[in-house]
Design a protein around this motif. Structure first.
Motif, short mmCIF file in Angstrom:
data_model
loop_
_atom_site.label_atom_id
_atom_site.label_comp_id
_atom_site.label_asym_id
_atom_site.label_seq_id
_atom_site.Cartn_x
_atom_site.Cartn_y
_atom_site.Cartn_z
N LEU B 97 0.83 -1.20 0.00
CA LEU B 97 0.00 0.00 0.00
C LEU B 97 0.87 1.25 0.00
CD1 LEU B 97 -2.66 -0.94 2.71
CD2 LEU B 97 -2.93 -1.01 0.23
N PRO B 98 0.36 2.34 -0.56
CA PRO B 98 1.11 3.61 -0.48
C PRO B 98 1.19 4.09 0.96
CG PRO B 98 -0.61 3.69 -2.16
CD PRO B 98 -0.86 2.47 -1.36
N GLU B 99 2.14 4.95 1.26
CA GLU B 99 2.27 5.47 2.61
C GLU B 99 1.00 6.24 2.98
OE1 GLU B 99 5.57 8.08 2.80
OE2 GLU B 99 4.76 9.50 1.38
N GLY B 100 0.72 6.21 4.27
CA GLY B 100 -0.46 6.90 4.76
C GLY B 100 -1.70 6.03 4.78
N PHE B 101 -1.61 4.83 4.25
CA PHE B 101 -2.77 3.95 4.22
C PHE B 101 -2.69 2.84 5.27
CE2 PHE B 101 -5.30 5.26 0.58
CZ PHE B 101 -4.46 6.17 -0.03
#
Lengths: 112, 116
Positions: B97-101
């Motif tokens: 997943l992308p960062e922040g997720f």
């Protein structure tokens, strides 16, 4: 900037003792919180995480952590430690779209 | 492979030499991170790659440090003109997943760099 503080650098416990490792972060917005563990000779792995919902999260091997927003804390707990819990524990926070920021780690030594 | 693979596992070099560290992420993981861990300290963020987006280089400590990643595959971290303070374990991690997720990071075992 976001930061993470782990107050205990080195903790020594006897087996069956209770554990609580402190973690505080500095960020006022929505955060994702993690505890990672590194057993001797192994790579870092996820212990548990808080993303949303119930502030009391349970992870692997009987660990749990409680997110207390008012105290900016995410302390790790285990009611009864085992010798196999000897490891280094890292708290980490991810706020907004910033990369995961780690604390300096707490080395836990459990004596049989 | 099943996990994140890093090479070399150990590297000893002389001050002033260039070094290149390699990371093979888990197949299908779009996000890739480099961290540095100095002795007795926490993990220090260096750089983040997400798919084909421009990397977040905000953690690189100086212009002697650079990293590349081709698509969603291998990444290399290059340190030019190494200094003794560069001695550390360099950790690579990937995530689906992308960062922040809130995605889990999967770490490699690290490359231990010693600069004499």
């Amino acid at each position: 900037a976001q930061s993470v503080s782990q107050h205990n650098h080195h903790v020594i416990l006897s087996e069956a003792a209770s554990l609580e490792l402190g973690c505080n972060y500095s960020y006022g917005g929505t955060v994702n919180l993690f505890w990672y563990v590194q057993y001797p000779g192994q790579h870092l792995q996820l212990l548990l995480k808080y993303f949303s919902g119930d502030p009391l999260v349970k992870g692997i091997k009987g660990f749990e952590a409680e997110f207390i927003k008012s105290k900016f804390s995410f302390n790790l707990r285990k009611p009864s430690v085992q010798w196999s819990d000897t490891a280094e524990y890292f708290c980490a926070v991810n706020a907004g779209r910033r990369a995961l920021t780690f604390g300096s780690g707490t080395r836990l030594q459990v004596q049989p | 492979g099943a996990g994140v693979s890093q090479s070399p596992s150990n590297k000893v070099t002389e001050k002033g030499k260039d070094v290149e560290l390699r990371c093979d992420p888990i197949s299908g993981h779009t996000a890739l991170y480099w961290y540095r861990q100095r002795l007795g300290q926490g993990l220090e963020f260096l750089i983040y790659f997400q798919g084909n987006s421009a990397p977040d280089k905000s953690g690189l400590p100086s212009d002697r440090f650079s990293a590349e990643r081709t698509g969603e595959s291998v990444s290399t971290l290059t340190i030019q003109r190494t200094q003794q303070e560069d001695s550390a374990v360099y950790l690579c991690a990937s995530s689906p997943l992308p960062e922040g997720f809130g995605g889990e990071l999967f770490f490699g075992e690290g490359s231990r760099l010693t600069v004499l």
